[in-house]
Enzyme design. Structure first.
Site, PDB file in Angstrom:
ATOM      1  N   TYR A 109       0.795  -1.324   0.189  1.00  9.52           N
ATOM      2  CA  TYR A 109      -0.111   0.060   0.028  1.00  9.52           C
ATOM      3  C   TYR A 109       0.881   1.169  -0.168  1.00  9.52           C
ATOM      4  O   TYR A 109       0.548   2.149   0.971  1.00  9.52           O
ATOM      5  CB  TYR A 109      -0.968   0.154   1.221  1.00  9.52           C
ATOM      6  CG  TYR A 109      -1.990  -0.956   1.092  1.00  9.52           C
ATOM      7  CD1 TYR A 109      -3.145  -1.007   0.365  1.00  9.52           C
ATOM      8  CD2 TYR A 109      -1.629  -2.351   1.733  1.00  9.52           C
ATOM      9  CE1 TYR A 109      -4.065  -1.698   0.300  1.00  9.52           C
ATOM     10  CE2 TYR A 109      -2.807  -3.236   1.672  1.00  9.52           C
ATOM     11  CZ  TYR A 109      -3.851  -3.135   0.726  1.00  9.52           C
ATOM     12  OH  TYR A 109      -4.937  -3.993   0.662  1.00  9.52           O
TER      13      TYR A 109
ATOM     14  N   TYR B  48     -11.868  -6.967   6.823  1.00  7.27           N
ATOM     15  CA  TYR B  48     -10.575  -7.194   5.784  1.00  7.27           C
ATOM     16  C   TYR B  48     -10.387  -8.555   5.821  1.00  7.27           C
ATOM     17  O   TYR B  48     -10.307  -9.319   6.984  1.00  7.27           O
ATOM     18  CB  TYR B  48      -9.453  -6.373   6.541  1.00  7.27           C
ATOM     19  CG  TYR B  48      -8.110  -6.728   5.729  1.00  7.27           C
ATOM     20  CD1 TYR B  48      -8.128  -5.885   4.387  1.00  7.27           C
ATOM     21  CD2 TYR B  48      -7.016  -7.520   6.011  1.00  7.27           C
ATOM     22  CE1 TYR B  48      -6.971  -6.222   3.318  1.00  7.27           C
ATOM     23  CE2 TYR B  48      -6.158  -7.755   5.133  1.00  7.27           C
ATOM     24  CZ  TYR B  48      -6.129  -7.080   3.825  1.00  7.27           C
ATOM     25  OH  TYR B  48      -4.961  -7.306   3.203  1.00  7.27           O
TER      26      TYR B  48
ATOM     27  N   ASP C  39     -12.939 -15.823   9.956  1.00  6.84           N
ATOM     28  CA  ASP C  39     -11.598 -15.608   9.542  1.00  6.84           C
ATOM     29  C   ASP C  39     -10.731 -15.336  10.888  1.00  6.84           C
ATOM     30  O   ASP C  39     -10.754 -14.003  11.222  1.00  6.84           O
ATOM     31  CB  ASP C  39     -11.688 -14.444   8.537  1.00  6.84           C
ATOM     32  CG  ASP C  39     -10.296 -13.947   7.932  1.00  6.84           C
ATOM     33  OD1 ASP C  39      -9.113 -14.401   8.566  1.00  6.84           O
ATOM     34  OD2 ASP C  39     -10.271 -12.955   7.029  1.00  6.84           O
TER      35      ASP C  39
ATOM     36  N   LYS D 138      -1.082 -16.040   9.980  1.00  9.57           N
ATOM     37  CA  LYS D 138      -0.176 -15.118  10.534  1.00  9.57           C
ATOM     38  C   LYS D 138       0.535 -15.765  11.574  1.00  9.57           C
ATOM     39  O   LYS D 138       1.434 -16.658  11.593  1.00  9.57           O
ATOM     40  CB  LYS D 138      -1.153 -14.007  10.971  1.00  9.57           C
ATOM     41  CG  LYS D 138      -1.569 -13.086   9.896  1.00  9.57           C
ATOM     42  CD  LYS D 138      -2.108 -11.886  10.511  1.00  9.57           C
ATOM     43  CE  LYS D 138      -2.616 -10.867   9.496  1.00  9.57           C
ATOM     44  NZ  LYS D 138      -1.719 -10.179   8.674  1.00  9.57           N
TER      45      LYS D 138
HETATM   46  C1  LIG Z   1      -8.420 -10.938   9.000  1.00  8.01           C
HETATM   47  C2  LIG Z   1      -7.179 -11.236   7.739  1.00  8.01           C
HETATM   48  N1  LIG Z   1      -7.550 -11.865   7.031  1.00  8.01           N
HETATM   49  C3  LIG Z   1      -6.658 -12.131   5.979  1.00  8.01           C
HETATM   50  C4  LIG Z   1      -5.868 -11.361   5.924  1.00  8.01           C
HETATM   51  C5  LIG Z   1      -4.726 -11.727   4.431  1.00  8.01           C
HETATM   52  O1  LIG Z   1      -3.559 -12.561   4.956  1.00  8.01           O
HETATM   53  P1  LIG Z   1      -2.212 -12.354   4.089  1.00  8.01           P
HETATM   54  O2  LIG Z   1      -1.925 -10.986   4.197  1.00  8.01           O
HETATM   55  O3  LIG Z   1      -1.403 -13.376   4.513  1.00  8.01           O
HETATM   56  O4  LIG Z   1      -2.564 -12.842   2.746  1.00  8.01           O
HETATM   57  C6  LIG Z   1      -5.270 -10.455   6.727  1.00  8.01           C
HETATM   58  C7  LIG Z   1      -4.068  -9.704   6.851  1.00  8.01           C
HETATM   59  O5  LIG Z   1      -3.864  -8.730   7.370  1.00  8.01           O
HETATM   60  C8  LIG Z   1      -6.098 -10.456   8.034  1.00  8.01           C
HETATM   61  O6  LIG Z   1      -6.091  -9.832   8.988  1.00  8.01           O
END
Ligand SMILES: Cc1ncc(COP(=O)(O)O)c(C=O)c1O
Length: 432
Positions: free
Chosen positions: A20, A148, A249, A278
């Site tokens: 970004y 997100y 998620d 993560k």
């Molecule tokens: C809740 C959530 N889902 C998906 C993602 C995407 O993960 P990645 O950056 O490993 O593709 C993130 C990344 O910040 C996230 O915080």
């Protein structure tokens, strides 16, 4: 031979995209030479205390001996091998641990390369599930604003439409449904009106809905909002009532960050599909997992395709699996609970009172997450420089100055992070 950091940074500025970040007016990048424990060492040999855990991932600290050893040992037997028609111990052990640690309805594990991909996998699973059941019209997704879920196209199609700049990608992005974001804050009295519109979305659209997807308890990159567990309970009940799959998620919240091993535990719910990433990796190598139920896996496998339609080259990479295994073993000692709890108590004591500052709109804390929401947006370049001058690494965005330190952080290091936040609040040039 000494390294010319100025030249390296100049090349970086001119040729390398950062997340970004503009290529024509890039924000400065800091050169990290090494990282150990909770500290990053910069090119000038200055150390900064990391408040970001490299975006939620580094929970046990950098250069962790146990994780290093797991990586070295795995590299000495096999760094990679295709997963089509082949399996290996690290993938099996990792999956055994994931099945044991997550809610007991989740028994089928799909290991992938990154959080965004694990979300793609989850969405594809949901859509293929209904297709296999002879209900291909159930192919849309319902989510909430301010979410997100990653940067790939399907993931983007369930990210907040404004933050995610959906207008740019309008022609290719799938059109999904967005209910209002949860309003009742974690810890406040539950307001029943919070799910009124969500109810309507389910009632009006369930026949076209494959799944409801949400970040449980904490909406991360979409605003660092911490909401009431009852919202999740109600959403799960609506999914059951209307035959819609529930996707949690937990890429950011998973593995202890909110004070529970998984944030769904705050609401005592079991998702149909769970995305993890993560912290799963201990912050070493990109890896993610999507877990689902016996039912979802069986229905998909008995459908037209006879299998789930996904299979990345680096699926279940042995190095990444071995480190993730070691990271989960550290978590399984249970020490994280005290660590996260201690960080939470300190954040409550020292960070929450910053809400009295005239520049602050709100402060919030849950587990090892502390958020200061300013009234104005930050000037990223200036605030970042000030933080580095004060020996801390904090990367704010928009109006949000937030920290989620590695679980091993000491009390004095955390105090230094909070003091640095408190200091920049008094500096006009750190805000726009
Ligand atoms: C809740 C959530 N889902 C998906 C993602 C995407 O993960 P990645 O950056 O490993 O593709 C993130 C990344 O910040 C996230 O915080």
């Amino acid at each position: 031979m000494s390294i010319n950091y100025t030249d390296l940074l100049e090349f970086d500025k001119n040729h390398i995209w950062h997340p970004y970040t503009s290529m024509t007016k890039p924000l400065p990048s800091y050169f990290v030479k090494s990282a150990h424990g909770v500290e990053l060492t910069l090119s000038g040999d200055q150390s900064v205390i990391d408040g970001m855990s490299s975006w939620w991932a580094v929970i046990h600290g950098y250069n962790n001996e146990i994780l290093n050893n797991a990586l070295i040992a795995q590299s000495q037997s096999m760094s990679h091998v295709m997963f089509g028609g082949i399996t290996h111990q690290s993938a099996i052990e990792l999956s055994q641990k994931l099945v044991a640690l997550t809610p007991n309805n989740l028994t089928k594990v799909f290991i992938s390369d990154s959080g965004s991909v694990s979300v793609e996998v989850a969405l594809k699973m949901a859509i293929q599930y209904w297709h296999s059941k002879g209900l291909p019209e159930k192919s849309k997704l319902l989510t909430v604003k301010n979410g997100y879920h990653g940067d790939t196209f399907a993931a983007m199609s369930v990210c907040d439409p404004v933050n995610g700049m959906h207008t740019i990608f309008e022609k290719v992005l799938a059109k999904n449904y967005f209910a209002p974001a949860p309003l009742t804050r974690f810890g406040d009295e539950w307001n029943e009106r919070d799910t009124a519109l969500l109810n309507e979305f389910f009632a009006n659209h369930h026949s076209e809905l494959a799944a409801f997807i949400i970040e449980p308890i904490v909406q991360g990159a979409g605003g660092m909002r911490i909401y009431h567990p009852q919202y999740l309970k109600e959403a799960k009940a609506l999914c059951e009532k209307y035959n819609v799959l529930f996707i949690a998620d937990e890429i950011a919240t998973g593995f202890g960050r909110t004070g529970k091993l998984f944030a769904c535990e705050w609401a005592d719910i079991k998702p149909d599909i769970l995305c993890l990433g993560k912290a799963l990796t201990g912050g070493y190598m990109s890896l993610a997992a999507t877990l689902t139920t016996e039912d979802v896996a069986h229905v998909i496998s008995q459908g037209d395709a006879g299998c789930f339609m996904h299979g990345p080259t680096f699926m279940a990479n042995p190095l990444a699996c071995a480190v993730a295994n070691a990271s989960l073993s550290i978590l399984q000692t249970g020490k994280w609970q005290q660590q996260v709890n201690r960080i939470e108590q300190q954040l409550i004591k020292q960070l929450l009172p910053l809400s009295n500052h005239h520049r602050v709109a709100d402060t919030r804390v849950l587990g090892a997450i502390g958020v200061v929401e300013a009234k104005q947006a930050v000037n990223v370049a200036n605030i970042q420089k000030r933080f580095v001058d004060m020996g801390v690494w904090i990367r704010p965005f928009g109006k949000l100055i937030y920290i989620m330190p590695p679980y091993i952080m000491s009390e004095s290091d955390l105090s230094q992070l909070i003091e640095a936040i408190s200091t920049v609040l008094n500096e006009d040039n750190c805000f726009v």
